[in-house]
Design an enzyme around this catalytic site. Structure first.
Site, PDB file in Angstrom:
ATOM      1  N   ASP A 104       4.197 -42.023 -46.896  1.00 21.01           N
ATOM      2  CA  ASP A 104       4.183 -41.036 -45.810  1.00 21.01           C
ATOM      3  C   ASP A 104       2.752 -40.851 -45.306  1.00 21.01           C
ATOM      4  O   ASP A 104       1.788 -41.125 -46.035  1.00 21.01           O
ATOM      5  CB  ASP A 104       4.690 -39.680 -46.323  1.00 21.01           C
TER       6      ASP A 104
HETATM    7  N1  URA Z   1       7.952 -40.706 -51.908  1.00 18.71           N
HETATM    8  C1  URA Z   1       7.660 -39.819 -50.930  1.00 18.71           C
HETATM    9  O1  URA Z   1       8.282 -38.776 -50.805  1.00 18.71           O
HETATM   10  N2  URA Z   1       6.658 -40.115 -50.106  1.00 18.71           N
HETATM   11  C2  URA Z   1       5.910 -41.241 -50.211  1.00 18.71           C
HETATM   12  O2  URA Z   1       4.978 -41.437 -49.428  1.00 18.71           O
HETATM   13  C3  URA Z   1       6.233 -42.145 -51.242  1.00 18.71           C
HETATM   14  C4  URA Z   1       7.264 -41.847 -52.076  1.00 18.71           C
END
Ligand code: URA
Length: 240
Positions: A104
């Site tokens: 993310d």
């Molecule tokens: N899980 C998440 O919620 N976000 C990420 O960036 C990676 C794994």
């Protein structure tokens, strides 16, 4: 067997038109001889290509470790936002690079960037049990029951079922820090897993892929090439 001009351009250092000029001006040699044109075919594993006397050091694929900062997105290109590919320095850049798995925008840490689709598929497929390890700063302290629920396989808010996940408390009290290992990569998975037990992820960082730790000497935004030995470590299964 591939065309000489294509082979040189595939390595990213020179554009197609620069390669043409290099060949024309006799600055390229193949096994010690100056080729007349770029359309000769050769096997890069068997022939030695040199540019101004220096070996091209041909590699079919490249594998890069990035320490992703916040705010950079895991895509190959974007109109407005900076992407992980924008952070690859020119000496490592080549066409076709993409991030193998997405973090993310607000997640930091280990992103593997490559032009090898087969390898990416292999390390991302849950079937292969390549663990991705995260450090999650949580709003609330974890209980022993929470850890068991992760181990048994959680069901997310929308009914999506998760495979087993391995959670360990690293710090509790002032700051609640946990390690979590998963072999899947569902959308927002770690955040949704903690949400499903009534907790909240405040910060998330990926620290390891398979058996390979993020290099602690890489500052956020920095990349480096992954060695052959390290590449093998990424494919280690079930590293707990
Ligand atoms: N899980 C998440 O919620 N976000 C990420 O960036 C990676 C794994």
């Amino acid at each position: 067997m591939e065309r000489l001009d294509k082979l040189i351009a595939s390595q990213g250092r020179y554009s197609r038109s620069e390669v043409k000029k290099l060949i024309k001006s006799g600055r390229i040699t193949v096994d010690g001889k100056v080729p007349k044109s770029g359309d000769i075919k050769l096997d890069p594993g068997k022939s030695e290509i040199r540019v101004d006397g220096e070996s091209l050091n041909y590699k079919k694929h490249i594998y890069i470790m990035l320490n992703k900062p916040r705010g950079v997105i895991s895509a190959s290109n974007d109109r407005d936002k900076e992407t992980v590919i924008d952070l690859v320095p020119p000496e490592l850049f080549r066409e076709g690079l993409f991030p193998a798995g997405r973090l993310d925008g607000d997640t930091t840490g280990f992103v593997l960037i490559t032009d090898d689709g087969d390898f990416a598929h292999r390390i991302l497929s849950p079937k292969n049990h390549i663990m991705k390890t995260y450090h999650a700063t949580l709003r609330d302290e974890l209980t022993q029951e929470d850890i068991v629920r992760f181990k048994e396989g959680l069901t997310l808010g929308d009914g999506t079922e998760c495979l087993e996940a391995h959670v360990k408390v690293l710090e509790s009290g002032n700051k609640n820090l946990a390690e979590i290992k998963i072999c899947e990569g569902k959308y927002h998975q770690v955040k949704r897993m903690f949400a499903s037990i009534g907790n909240k992820v405040l910060e998330l960082r990926r620290v390891k892929m398979g058996g390979l730790d993020l290099d602690g000497s890489l500052r956020e935004g920095e990349c480096r090439e992954i060695t052959d030995e390290e590449l093998k470590m990424i494919t280690e299964k079930n590293v707990l």
